[in-house]
Enzyme design. Structure first.
Site, mmCIF file in Angstrom:
data_model
loop_
_atom_site.group_PDB
_atom_site.id
_atom_site.type_symbol
_atom_site.label_atom_id
_atom_site.label_comp_id
_atom_site.label_asym_id
_atom_site.label_seq_id
_atom_site.Cartn_x
_atom_site.Cartn_y
_atom_site.Cartn_z
ATOM 1 N N ARG A 71 0.866 -1.141 -0.080
ATOM 2 C CA ARG A 71 0.052 -0.081 -0.033
ATOM 3 C C ARG A 71 0.931 1.263 0.051
ATOM 4 N NH1 ARG A 71 1.154 2.293 4.744
ATOM 5 N NH2 ARG A 71 1.425 0.914 6.366
ATOM 6 N N GLY A 140 -4.337 3.927 3.467
ATOM 7 C CA GLY A 140 -3.364 3.638 2.473
ATOM 8 C C GLY A 140 -3.997 2.876 1.344
ATOM 9 N N GLY A 151 -7.126 0.313 2.050
ATOM 10 C CA GLY A 151 -8.146 1.041 2.533
ATOM 11 C C GLY A 151 -7.832 1.905 3.617
ATOM 12 N N CYS A 169 2.673 6.676 10.202
ATOM 13 C CA CYS A 169 2.708 7.228 9.145
ATOM 14 C C CYS A 169 4.043 8.104 8.405
ATOM 15 C CB CYS A 169 1.551 8.253 8.747
ATOM 16 S SG CYS A 169 -0.162 6.819 9.023
#
Length: 213
Positions: A71, A140, A151, A169
């Site tokens: 992702r 993501g 998702g 993140c």
């Protein structure tokens, strides 16, 4: 012939790698007539490192496994009490760009939280959804052959302490939040149906069907 029906799978608590593999298999096998799907799931504790992920953002994983993911984004944490929603959509067919989908997912969460009295917002500089300065939902995505997978992950009533072992993140000192800080009786069981209803509304209320796990 293709019909605009979305299949919804409520998968319960599952290991990350098995679900990730299933998403890849689904996306590889689907064709222009395949229904879109939405998967609702919680994961056993795991750190997932996104495509752009830098090792220095994993500070001290300890006993929690670290899994590489394809992702977008940097490292995040998944665990019980976090509602994950994977969106397996044919974007070309729905006439959605990647940015459109990101906005739609953020708005899904903002609308869901508004229903229970929590004011939340996206941020232009850092994808996800925030309550004040605290991050309550991570996003993501990956797009392959015009179709999305991965998702969002919404913190409901989970233990947030593993987030202290990473820079969530990729942001050092990013403070995380969960719904029960404002709404004590929130559970994934009562949040998941709201999340689903709100994403379906933003997709123009297509028919949908629950598929047994």
């Amino acid at each position: 012939m293709y019909q605009d029906k979305i299949l919804v799978r409520q998968l319960g608590l599952q290991p990350y790698e098995a679900i990730s593999q299933a998403m890849h298999n689904f996306t590889d096998m689907r064709d222009e007539n395949s229904h879109d799907e939405i998967w609702l799931v919680e994961h056993y504790p795991v750190f997932t490192q996104g495509q752009a992920g830098k090792a220095e953002h994993i500070l001290m994983p300890g006993d929690i496994p670290v899994v590489q993911s394809d992702r977008g984004g940097q490292v995040t944490y998944h665990g019980p009490g976090q509602q994950v929603m994977y969106v397996l959509l044919n974007l070309k067919r729905r006439k959605l760009g990647v940015r459109d989908l990101v906005t739609l997912l953020e708005q899904t969460v903002v609308n869901t939280l508004a229903e229970i009295g929590i004011e939340a917002h996206p941020r232009a500089d850092a994808p996800g959804v925030y309550v004040g300065e605290k991050k309550i939902c991570s996003l993501g995505l990956r797009i392959r052959r015009g179709c999305s997978f991965h998702g969002l992950a919404l913190n409901v009533n989970m233990d947030l302490s593993p987030f202290l072992r990473i820079n969530p993140c990729g942001y050092a000192g990013m403070e995380m939040a969960k719904i029960t800080q404002w709404k004590e009786d929130a559970t994934t069981d009562n949040i998941a149906p709201r999340l689903l209803a709100n994403i379906l509304a933003l997709l123009n209320n297509p028919p949908y069907e629950y598929i047994a796990a």
